[in-house]
Design an enzyme around this catalytic site. Structure first.
Site, PDB file in Angstrom:
ATOM      1  CG  ASP A  67     -41.539 -51.014 -14.497  1.00  0.00           C
ATOM      2  OD1 ASP A  67     -42.160 -52.018 -14.899  1.00  0.00           O
ATOM      3  OD2 ASP A  67     -41.124 -50.914 -13.337  1.00  0.00           O
ATOM      4  CG  ASN A 136     -34.436 -49.742  -3.929  1.00  0.00           C
ATOM      5  OD1 ASN A 136     -35.579 -50.091  -4.205  1.00  0.00           O
ATOM      6  ND2 ASN A 136     -33.611 -49.234  -4.834  1.00  0.00           N
ATOM      7  CG  HIS A 138     -37.653 -50.058  -6.943  1.00  0.00           C
ATOM      8  ND1 HIS A 138     -36.470 -50.510  -7.475  1.00  0.00           N
ATOM      9  CD2 HIS A 138     -38.529 -51.087  -7.118  1.00  0.00           C
ATOM     10  CE1 HIS A 138     -36.629 -51.733  -7.948  1.00  0.00           C
ATOM     11  NE2 HIS A 138     -37.873 -52.107  -7.733  1.00  0.00           N
ATOM     12  CD  GLU A 143     -34.329 -47.951  -8.572  1.00  0.00           C
ATOM     13  OE1 GLU A 143     -34.654 -48.217  -7.398  1.00  0.00           O
ATOM     14  OE2 GLU A 143     -33.931 -48.818  -9.377  1.00  0.00           O
TER      15      GLU A 143
HETATM   16  C1  F6R Z   1     -41.787 -54.270 -12.163  1.00  0.00           C
HETATM   17  C2  F6R Z   1     -41.724 -53.247 -11.132  1.00  0.00           C
HETATM   18  C3  F6R Z   1     -40.772 -53.375  -9.995  1.00  0.00           C
HETATM   19  C4  F6R Z   1     -40.957 -54.670  -9.223  1.00  0.00           C
HETATM   20  C5  F6R Z   1     -39.984 -54.741  -8.054  1.00  0.00           C
HETATM   21  C6  F6R Z   1     -40.070 -56.064  -7.334  1.00  0.00           C
HETATM   22  O1  F6R Z   1     -42.752 -53.928 -13.140  1.00  0.00           O
HETATM   23  O2  F6R Z   1     -42.416 -52.302 -11.244  1.00  0.00           O
HETATM   24  O3  F6R Z   1     -40.959 -52.290  -9.124  1.00  0.00           O
HETATM   25  O4  F6R Z   1     -42.260 -54.744  -8.747  1.00  0.00           O
HETATM   26  O5  F6R Z   1     -38.670 -54.558  -8.503  1.00  0.00           O
HETATM   27  O6  F6R Z   1     -39.664 -57.077  -8.191  1.00  0.00           O
HETATM   28  P1  F6R Z   1     -39.886 -58.620  -7.824  1.00  0.00           P
HETATM   29  O7  F6R Z   1     -41.360 -58.844  -7.887  1.00  0.00           O
HETATM   30  O8  F6R Z   1     -39.148 -59.364  -8.882  1.00  0.00           O
HETATM   31  O9  F6R Z   1     -39.352 -58.801  -6.451  1.00  0.00           O
END
Ligand code: F6R
Length: 244
Positions: A67, A136, A138, A143
């Protein structure tokens, strides 16, 4: 589904990096799906160590990132493009033309999304996908919602994601509200998925995933239960709600 519980963050990262190394030993021209965020940072450090010790070769590896925010240039220190160069690509022998990170600088983002899936397909698909999870549930920026996109798409970030990710920005107002994300279908087509999660902040989501038997788009990570080759690598804190 395989669950591996490691003592702490360092051990979790070492385990994930070892799995990536084994994949590259087995297939030199592996296509990796990569994530950004705090969770994989230590994994990338371990991969750089392997590279510096001459134990891993990225020269034929292709990568596709999950992403990217819409509205940040590639040079912006909060962009995922910047993160990947800084945390991994600038320190290994990957051929820059084999790196793919969603890029929102172009005018036609819809067309970019369609092409991204096609590029993944043309590269033979993702062999090994690394994912982290949001509090959450995701996955990438898919989301919780009553429906999710199959392919790469444009999404609005959840309030909760904006709040949590604001830790990287000067103020919450600076966090982009939209992003490009691989869809759940694109992610699920990977041959193998490794989901990494560490720390108390992730324990509720890990517990919910492991205890609930349902699959729902309102909890996107639950869709990973349908994958044929999913390995979950967590540290003890991320399992603390399970009474371990
Ligand atoms: C980032 C991504 C997000 C993160 C998630 C957790 O490329 O795809 O889904 O993996 O938001 O983020 P952290 O690792 O910062 O807790």
């Amino acid at each position: 589904m395989k669950l591996i519980i490691k003592k702490d963050y360092e051990e979790m990262c070492a385990e994930a990096a070892k799995t990536i190394k084994e994949q590259l030993d087995h297939k030199k021209d592996t296509t990796l799906g990569l994530a950004t965020g705090s969770t994989p940072e230590g994994v990338y450090k371990e991969l750089i160590k392997y590279y510096k010790n001459g134990e891993i070769d990225f020269s034929q590896v292709k990568t596709f990132n999950l992403d990217e925010y819409i509205g940040l240039s590639k040079e912006n220190i909060n962009s995922f493009n910047y993160f990947m160069n800084d945390k991994l690509f600038d320190h290994i022998n990957i051929d820059k033309k084999n790196i793919h990170i969603p890029n929102c600088d172009g005018k036609n983002i819809e067309e970019f999304c369609r092409n991204y899936d096609k590029m993944i397909e043309d590269s033979g698909g993702i062999d090994l996908q690394i994912v982290g999870v949001g509090q959450n549930g995701h996955i990438a920026f898919n989301e919780p919602a009553n429906q999710l996109s199959f392919g790469t798409t444009i999404v609005e970030l959840a309030e909760n994601t904006i709040e949590i990710n604001s830790r990287f920005f000067d103020s919450i107002e600076d966090v982009p509200k939209k992003a490009i994300t691989m869809g759940m279908g694109t992610i699920m087509q990977a041959e193998k998925i490794i989901w990494i999660a560490n720390g108390k902040g992730k324990s509720k989501v890990v517990e919910k995933f492991l205890s609930e038997k349902t699959i729902t788009t309102e909890f996107p990570v639950s869709i990973l239960k349908l994958h044929k080759d999913l390995t979950i690598i967590v540290d003890e804190q991320a399992c603390s709600s399970l009474g371990r």
